[in-house]
Motif scaffolding. Sequence first.
Motif, PDB file in Angstrom:
ATOM      1  N   SER A  23       0.580  -1.365  -0.135  1.00 45.07           N
ATOM      2  CA  SER A  23      -0.291  -0.014   0.534  1.00 45.07           C
ATOM      3  C   SER A  23       0.500   0.997  -0.367  1.00 45.07           C
ATOM      4  CB  SER A  23      -1.073   0.209   0.778  1.00 45.07           C
ATOM      5  OG  SER A  23      -0.429  -0.015   2.559  1.00 45.07           O
ATOM      6  N   HIS A  26       3.197   0.459  -3.867  1.00 45.16           N
ATOM      7  CA  HIS A  26       2.550  -0.260  -5.239  1.00 45.16           C
ATOM      8  C   HIS A  26       3.785  -0.534  -5.971  1.00 45.16           C
ATOM      9  CE1 HIS A  26      -0.114   2.164  -4.098  1.00 45.16           C
ATOM     10  NE2 HIS A  26       0.465   3.772  -3.531  1.00 45.16           N
ATOM     11  N   ARG A  59      -0.071  -7.603 -19.853  1.00 45.32           N
ATOM     12  CA  ARG A  59       0.025  -6.677 -20.494  1.00 45.32           C
ATOM     13  C   ARG A  59       0.475  -6.465 -21.594  1.00 45.32           C
ATOM     14  NH1 ARG A  59       2.414  -1.891 -17.692  1.00 45.32           N
ATOM     15  NH2 ARG A  59       4.258  -3.208 -17.527  1.00 45.32           N
ATOM     16  N   PHE A  95      -0.192  -4.578 -13.215  1.00 47.97           N
ATOM     17  CA  PHE A  95      -1.047  -3.488 -11.993  1.00 47.97           C
ATOM     18  C   PHE A  95      -2.286  -4.294 -11.882  1.00 47.97           C
ATOM     19  CE2 PHE A  95       2.164  -1.620 -14.332  1.00 47.97           C
ATOM     20  CZ  PHE A  95       2.975  -1.158 -13.395  1.00 47.97           C
ATOM     21  N   ASP A  96      -2.586  -3.935 -10.631  1.00 50.25           N
ATOM     22  CA  ASP A  96      -4.081  -4.089 -10.105  1.00 50.25           C
ATOM     23  C   ASP A  96      -4.155  -2.177  -9.506  1.00 50.25           C
ATOM     24  OD1 ASP A  96      -6.063  -3.992  -8.062  1.00 50.25           O
ATOM     25  OD2 ASP A  96      -5.159  -5.270  -7.037  1.00 50.25           O
ATOM     26  N   GLY A  97      -4.939  -1.303 -10.115  1.00 44.62           N
ATOM     27  CA  GLY A  97      -4.713  -0.303  -9.678  1.00 44.62           C
ATOM     28  C   GLY A  97      -3.622   0.346 -10.038  1.00 44.62           C
ATOM     29  N   LYS A  98      -2.298   1.360  -9.081  1.00 44.87           N
ATOM     30  CA  LYS A  98      -1.503   1.304  -9.402  1.00 44.87           C
ATOM     31  C   LYS A  98      -1.069   0.779  -8.691  1.00 44.87           C
ATOM     32  CE  LYS A  98      -1.692   5.112  -5.643  1.00 44.87           C
ATOM     33  NZ  LYS A  98      -1.166   6.041  -5.564  1.00 44.87           N
ATOM     34  N   THR A  99      -0.721  -0.426  -8.227  1.00 43.04           N
ATOM     35  CA  THR A  99      -0.088  -1.247  -7.579  1.00 43.04           C
ATOM     36  C   THR A  99       0.752  -2.337  -8.689  1.00 43.04           C
ATOM     37  OG1 THR A  99      -1.212  -0.970  -5.300  1.00 43.04           O
ATOM     38  CG2 THR A  99       0.095  -3.278  -5.629  1.00 43.04           C
TER      39      THR A  99
END
Length: 193
Positions: A23, A26, A59, A95-99
């Motif tokens: 958290s 990231h 990706r 990526f999971d969101g910005k992580t």
Amino acid sequence: MFQLGKTIVSEDILGKEFVCNLSACHGACCVDGDAGAPLSEAETKILEEIYPKVKPYLRKEGIAAIEAQGTWVTGTDGELETPLIDNKDCAYVIFDGKTALCGIEQAYNEGIVDWKKPVSCHLYPIRIKDFTEFAAVNYDKWDICDAACSLGKELEVPVYKFVKEALVRKFGEDWYAELEVIATEWEKQKHKF
């Protein structure tokens, strides 16, 4: 430093504390730096074998990098490593969101492959350097992990306990059991002074 079997181990893995804090960072270790994740020769063969199963998790930029460079590369220092996207992100990063997360590990978590990820990633912040007669087991201090060091200190989790699963994966249950005995003795000696 102390010897354990065919390893020379830094006392930092006993004395430093560490718990990944995604958290806060990231997953910066997967996107920062100037090289891919270190690989063994055996791991390069595993990557070649599992790539078709892992590919759907990656990706488009990662797929393009892998298809242009290969599932692994030889770095500028002559070491085997994962390929990078534009000399930055590991090609296997998702990526999971910005992580940042590992696409290989995602496939593993879903039961698609039976290999979690490169041992070097699983072991971090420990780095292993293989020599002819022994392996050096060292703590790698990187400022992007300051939040992990703070969380480790808060939770009182030494590095070797945080990476227990990875150390067992790399060196075996018996090696880790001996490490725990050494850690207990080391802790007693530390408190004598």
